[in-house]
Design a protein around this motif. Structure first.
Motif, PDB file in Angstrom:
ATOM      1  N   LEU A  78       0.825  -1.204   0.000  1.00 34.02           N
ATOM      2  CA  LEU A  78       0.000   0.000   0.000  1.00 34.02           C
ATOM      3  C   LEU A  78       0.858   1.253   0.000  1.00 34.02           C
ATOM      4  O   LEU A  78       0.588   2.217  -0.719  1.00 34.02           O
ATOM      5  CB  LEU A  78      -0.902   0.012   1.238  1.00 34.02           C
ATOM      6  CG  LEU A  78      -2.127  -0.877   1.141  1.00 34.02           C
ATOM      7  CD1 LEU A  78      -2.733  -1.083   2.520  1.00 34.02           C
ATOM      8  CD2 LEU A  78      -3.146  -0.247   0.216  1.00 34.02           C
ATOM      9  N   LEU A  85      -2.843   3.709   4.824  1.00 32.99           N
ATOM     10  CA  LEU A  85      -3.475   2.393   4.859  1.00 32.99           C
ATOM     11  C   LEU A  85      -4.973   2.450   4.577  1.00 32.99           C
ATOM     12  O   LEU A  85      -5.631   1.418   4.543  1.00 32.99           O
ATOM     13  CB  LEU A  85      -3.220   1.718   6.214  1.00 32.99           C
ATOM     14  CG  LEU A  85      -1.791   1.838   6.756  1.00 32.99           C
ATOM     15  CD1 LEU A  85      -1.657   1.073   8.053  1.00 32.99           C
ATOM     16  CD2 LEU A  85      -0.763   1.337   5.738  1.00 32.99           C
ATOM     17  N   ASP A  86      -5.505   3.661   4.410  1.00 34.38           N
ATOM     18  CA  ASP A  86      -6.932   3.828   4.091  1.00 34.38           C
ATOM     19  C   ASP A  86      -7.851   3.215   5.143  1.00 34.38           C
ATOM     20  O   ASP A  86      -8.943   2.749   4.818  1.00 34.38           O
ATOM     21  CB  ASP A  86      -7.264   3.213   2.721  1.00 34.38           C
ATOM     22  CG  ASP A  86      -7.325   4.301   1.652  1.00 34.38           C
ATOM     23  OD1 ASP A  86      -7.457   5.481   2.008  1.00 34.38           O
ATOM     24  OD2 ASP A  86      -7.241   3.961   0.471  1.00 34.38           O
ATOM     25  N   ILE A  87      -7.406   3.180   6.387  1.00 37.19           N
ATOM     26  CA  ILE A  87      -8.241   2.602   7.433  1.00 37.19           C
ATOM     27  C   ILE A  87      -8.592   3.666   8.456  1.00 37.19           C
ATOM     28  O   ILE A  87      -7.764   4.035   9.283  1.00 37.19           O
ATOM     29  CB  ILE A  87      -7.497   1.469   8.154  1.00 37.19           C
ATOM     30  CG1 ILE A  87      -7.119   0.392   7.163  1.00 37.19           C
ATOM     31  CG2 ILE A  87      -8.349   0.903   9.276  1.00 37.19           C
ATOM     32  CD1 ILE A  87      -6.087  -0.565   7.696  1.00 37.19           C
ATOM     33  N   PRO A  88      -9.808   4.191   8.423  1.00 34.41           N
ATOM     34  CA  PRO A  88     -10.192   5.125   9.486  1.00 34.41           C
ATOM     35  C   PRO A  88     -10.101   4.406  10.820  1.00 34.41           C
ATOM     36  O   PRO A  88     -10.410   3.220  10.924  1.00 34.41           O
ATOM     37  CB  PRO A  88     -11.648   5.461   9.145  1.00 34.41           C
ATOM     38  CG  PRO A  88     -11.825   5.065   7.712  1.00 34.41           C
ATOM     39  CD  PRO A  88     -10.890   3.913   7.496  1.00 34.41           C
ATOM     40  N   PHE A  89      -9.631   5.091  11.844  1.00 33.42           N
ATOM     41  CA  PHE A  89      -9.482   4.470  13.156  1.00 33.42           C
ATOM     42  C   PHE A  89     -10.770   4.567  13.950  1.00 33.42           C
ATOM     43  O   PHE A  89     -11.415   5.606  13.977  1.00 33.42           O
ATOM     44  CB  PHE A  89      -8.379   5.188  13.928  1.00 33.42           C
ATOM     45  CG  PHE A  89      -7.003   4.705  13.588  1.00 33.42           C
ATOM     46  CD1 PHE A  89      -6.795   3.825  12.556  1.00 33.42           C
ATOM     47  CD2 PHE A  89      -5.912   5.125  14.321  1.00 33.42           C
ATOM     48  CE1 PHE A  89      -5.525   3.372  12.244  1.00 33.42           C
ATOM     49  CE2 PHE A  89      -4.631   4.674  14.013  1.00 33.42           C
ATOM     50  CZ  PHE A  89      -4.438   3.809  12.980  1.00 33.42           C
ATOM     51  N   GLN A 105     -11.140  10.161   8.989  1.00 34.47           N
ATOM     52  CA  GLN A 105     -10.927   9.988   7.555  1.00 34.47           C
ATOM     53  C   GLN A 105     -10.341  11.246   6.921  1.00 34.47           C
ATOM     54  O   GLN A 105     -10.897  12.328   7.059  1.00 34.47           O
ATOM     55  CB  GLN A 105     -12.246   9.608   6.895  1.00 34.47           C
ATOM     56  CG  GLN A 105     -12.056   9.040   5.503  1.00 34.47           C
ATOM     57  CD  GLN A 105     -13.337   8.396   5.003  1.00 34.47           C
ATOM     58  OE1 GLN A 105     -14.071   7.757   5.769  1.00 34.47           O
ATOM     59  NE2 GLN A 105     -13.637   8.580   3.750  1.00 34.47           N
ATOM     60  N   LYS A 126      -9.590  13.306   3.632  1.00 35.36           N
ATOM     61  CA  LYS A 126     -10.278  13.303   2.339  1.00 35.36           C
ATOM     62  C   LYS A 126      -9.327  13.024   1.177  1.00 35.36           C
ATOM     63  O   LYS A 126      -9.573  12.141   0.369  1.00 35.36           O
ATOM     64  CB  LYS A 126     -10.980  14.644   2.132  1.00 35.36           C
ATOM     65  CG  LYS A 126     -12.287  14.481   1.401  1.00 35.36           C
ATOM     66  CD  LYS A 126     -13.193  15.681   1.503  1.00 35.36           C
ATOM     67  CE  LYS A 126     -14.253  15.559   0.422  1.00 35.36           C
ATOM     68  NZ  LYS A 126     -14.525  16.762  -0.293  1.00 35.36           N
TER      69      LYS A 126
END
Lengths: 617, 617
Positions: free
Chosen positions: B247, B462-466, B473, B475
């Motif tokens: 990624l 990593l495109d993973i909201p915590f 997120q 944008k």
């Protein structure tokens, strides 16, 4: 035209005539093909009150604007029709490879109308199509039908067809493609069977026209690289969709024994680990999809040893396993295979059998109703036997083939309390009492009790906020908070838009909408913003609602089975919960949707805003 | 006292005296132990301007309130000290099992002060501790030291120690525990070495007191069930932390050849798949952690065949592999093993070697500096050889042991442009030009150029909201948007709070803060809200900043290496980007933090609000 070919086939089965027509450009721009455009035709051409299994109903196939492009996971296509199970608007969606192969023939969709005087199937090659006699295919299973057609036409043809369940108009018969892939929900297979249409065979090489092919390719490539070792990919490829089952059960939301409890005691017998150990051969992917959540599988022990196919998916395990309390992974897998071979929706099949077992245990049904069978939870043989009977509409199976709502109406004796459907569509394997907002999602989804219209399971049951909308995190699953309803509305819109594009909803997990927007813009060759994407979804969603309003759906129908509203869960983390606060949640939902609070109708202002003022219910 | 034992050890090494003292209750309530409490002692007891490797510096160990409980992934503990690498506040955190074993002796932490006249090690059993002669351990590697101590005291003792690098005061020496686990960053091992403290051996059975043990157990159990087949768990267990490498590279943000480019051409040689195929034996978990992202590994071919250990982690592959452009997975693994055996931080080691190679290729360094070695990117033998030299401070290694900032200051000739550190701490393997907000994160992190202070890689690279904060997120990764800075601030606070609790930051991916709050409340036996949790994090974060301000840190230090600010990326999706808009991002950051915009100092009002008014810089 970019994205689509701009052409559809119209097949008048009553007259045996096949013609083609252009998609008007303004309609293409408005809906970008997909279910929205299909619903336009359904609304215009199927009169109010039409009998779903009669000649007035239409069965409409429509691909999406990106279906068959090189963008990730864009192998999906839609069936739209009036459902024989629910009596309202229905959409059923499938992937695999067939939809792409169809689009390669040079058409974006097909409208089937009327009823053929004899069994037929449609053969489509590039820019041509004709109906052929299907007498020799009638009575054949999905694998047999597929094999016979390929033998006749050649291996390069791909087949979409119904099995015996569709022929027998089981109200939840599916339409199958690529042997094991199902457009499962709402009974499209029954509509196809009622029209005496057995199959559609396709073969073509026409590519999709892309306005800016270099840029489109570049963005797609970037997405593939990002997806290729994405955490979701790893999880889904390793364990398939059944990866979610432990999470759902841990939340106390895995429907067991027809939702009498939602904690499955023997979960380790049927979870993803068990599936991998017992039946998995290897992961399989749909067209252009790096996630590969499909399972090529075989049964390696027990009485079904040697059987093979694809799956089972989570929902099959959830309903054929969970709702029927079957702990035997091999039997669940066999039940799933049988549903695929007969062409039956696994969710409605498992849910209907679970409902019947509870009726039997409550003595609402007796041996005189069940052909002498003793129905008990946890009995894998009964589940298998009933699947055969349902598909053949044989004896007691003929009653089960009607689905839970009709069964409960006939049986009465309080059975409606635990007939687990909304608007006639059997619920999937997520108990909404354990995650309150999913109750609202079930109550309002246009096709009835459904989990993928919004896919709000992601940010709730699975604890995964979706990248496709800016904020999809639900604060507390156990609270029904009207302030969070906007998340459901946004997800419904964006998921409808993904459907429209022909993309898999799992892409909503991992890819931001901004990136889809970029792809669409390069595909169409003009500006396309996030707002445009959401508007396309909202428009299609509202048009389906207008169709339903015309068929008589009102606020009163946007509700849940009494069990969910009145019987608290008895164990697990959500013990004590029923679905709460539904009226307030609905108020907020209608307000955000721009629908009238008393009737649930889209207001004239909302329809005007969406350019839908000509569709009047 | 609940959560902690309320007691710490004070070890005066100069005098060879060990005493114990109570943690004042108001301090416990304020900081919940962890790095916050350790920083309190550091601030009070280490005078401004103290030499990090001199007798005035302290080395403070502190567990967290939940360390060693049955809550998930709570095996972590902190080292706090003034860093010999950066000259400012330092915290270094590790897991494994040692911290839990230490807490079982009945103490929450240790303050080491002074300098021992001869090598010693500390032995702690339940409620007692004494210093012993470590002459026989001096000069030994981490595995040898661990083995010798266990032979002497028995297998039930667990060992935390330094290797040869710490003895030689390499400025980025780590403190090692459980053989292969590192408190890696900022040179705690050098501080320990300067004090002639070789090791700490612990053995005990004292449990952590929990106020409401039944409720605590229930919530923990629920969390374990949820985590057990969580998608992140599947991904991390299957592929380890190196799962992220594709990624990061796909985003064009994987530092290669000392950040000259950030696309690694031969990624498939060193990605997670390669690691699994080439060196993985099995996944390993830390105490109470279901994720099991650790790797038990061995080298199965080539010249290092037969070597075994744990790892490598992503950051080791990123710096020893990426920054040095080494494509040989076995050599990277061997380099990682050597760093662990010598007790060297892999990030600073790999980054420093990469920097040296670029200096050599630019002829800023020549063979006369390098003991005759030719330094080239892509040469695995050079990396291995330089690691030996660094740990031993042998020849050219003595210069490398100072880290990139001191090397660049000495070399000059423009080398500061590409000395990839912030405040002296070498940057990890994520290029902030490819994800703009990570540039701000590096610029402001209290311990210098660091990726885990906020872990903002999660919702970006990593495109993973915590789940740990309501909206994480970002944008558009390529835009430095001041409106999104609040996400960084929230993540810094919540991650600091997780550190304080002794929990792994990966829990921030999968578990909502509300659930941690519930655990803390049951542990302490009184109400504890989300706001309380964030406040604990914010307080500790600000106290560290006050320490740094006292040491002279100002706004001018909150910046990035010139390469990131001025040299655009030349390839990949972020081509053309430098770190943009940093002044505006900083303005917003200070505003949200309540820090003075001109100086970067926490305002008196902010300190008062946090109850920190007594700590004046």
């Amino acid at each position: 035209m970019f994205g689509g070919h701009g052409k559809i086939l119209r097949v008048n089965l009553s007259e045996g005539k096949v013609s083609q027509e252009d998609i008007p450009e303004d309609l293409f721009d408005k809906f970008l093909t997909g279910a929205g455009l299909a619903t336009h035709y359904l609304f215009r051409e199927v009169p109010k009150g039409a009998e779903p299994l009669g000649p007035e109903n239409e069965l409409i196939l429509m691909t999406g604007a990106l279906t068959g492009t090189i963008a990730p996971s864009t192998g999906r296509f839609n069936w739209v029709f009036k459902s024989p199970l629910t009596g309202i608007w229905a959409q059923s969606n499938s992937a695999g490879f067939w939809g792409v192969d169809f689009k390669k023939t040079g058409y974006d969709g097909i409208i089937f109308q009327g009823i053929s005087p004899k069994p037929v199937y449609l053969v489509i090659e590039e820019d041509k199509a004709d109906l052929r006699d299907a007498s020799y295919l009638w009575g054949k299973s999905v694998p047999e039908t597929t094999k016979l057609i390929k033998e006749e036409l050649g291996e390069k043809f791909n087949v979409d067809c119904i099995g015996i369940a569709g022929e027998n108009q089981v109200r939840y018969a599916s339409i199958m493609n690529d042997l094991h892939r199902a457009a499962g929900r709402c009974g499209g297979g029954a509509v196809m069977g009622s029209k005496l249409l057995k199959a559609i065979a396709v073969c073509g090489t026409k590519p999709v026209n892309i306005a800016n092919p270099t840029a489109f390719k570049e963005v797609s490539k970037k997405q593939f690289e990002l997806l290729d070792q994405h955490m979701f990919k790893v999880a889904l490829e390793t364990f398939g969709t059944n990866v979610v089952i432990d999470l759902v059960n841990a939340r106390g939301g895995f429907p067991t024994r027809n939702w009498q409890t939602c904690v499955f005691p023997e979960l380790e017998e049927i979870n993803a680990q068990a599936l991998s150990e017992k039946v998995l051969i290897e992961p399989m992917g749909c067209f252009a999809c790096p996630l590969r959540c499909g399972r090529r599988s075989e049964i390696r022990q027990g009485k079904y040893k040697g059987a093979s196919g694809e799956g089972p998916e989570f929902e099959s395990v959830g309903t054929l396993g969970g709702s029927c309390h079957v702990t035997d992974m091999e039997a669940i897998t066999m039940a799933h295979y049988l549903c695929n071979d007969y062409g039956l929706d696994t969710i409605s099949t498992g849910a209907t059998i679970g409902f019947a077992i509870e009726c039997y245990e409550k003595e609402i049904l007796t041996k005189s109703d069940t052909d002498g069978l003793e129905l008990r939870f946890g009995d894998p043989d009964i589940v298998i036997e009933l699947i055969h009977k349902i598909a053949k509409r044989e004896g007691f199976g003929d009653f089960l083939a009607e689905g839970t709502r009709r069964m409960a109406q006939k049986l009465d004796k309080g059975s409606e309390r635990f007939a687990m459907n909304v608007k006639g569509l059997e619920l999937p394997a997520y108990d909404s009492r354990a995650v309150q907002i999913t109750g609202l999602a079930y109550a309002v989804a246009n096709r009835g009790g459904d989990h993928v219209t919004a896919y709000i399971q992601g940010p709730t049951f699975l604890d995964i906020p979706f990248l496709c909308i800016p904020d999809s995190q639900i604060k507390d699953s156990l609270v029904a908070d009207p302030e969070e309803v906007h998340i459901l509305v946004d997800l419904e819109n964006v998921m409808t838009a993904l459907d429209t594009l022909g993309a898999c909803k799992f892409m909503g997990f991992c890819v931001a909408s901004d990136e889809w927007v970029e792809l669409v813009a390069h595909c169409l060759g003009h500006d396309f913003t996030y707002d445009d994407l959401m508007r396309v979804g909202e428009r299609a969603y509202n048009l389906a609602r207008v169709f339903n309003v015309r068929e008589g759906v009102t606020r009163a129908d946007d509700t849940l089975p009494p069990r969910l509203l009145e019987e608290p869960l008895t164990e697990g983390p959500a013990a004590g919960k029923v679905n709460e606060n539904l009226p307030a949640m609905l108020d907020k939902y209608y307000e955000l949707r721009g629908w009238d609070k008393a009737t649930g109708k889209p207001t004239p202002e909302k329809l005007k805003e969406l350019g839908l003022e000509e569709y009047t219910a």
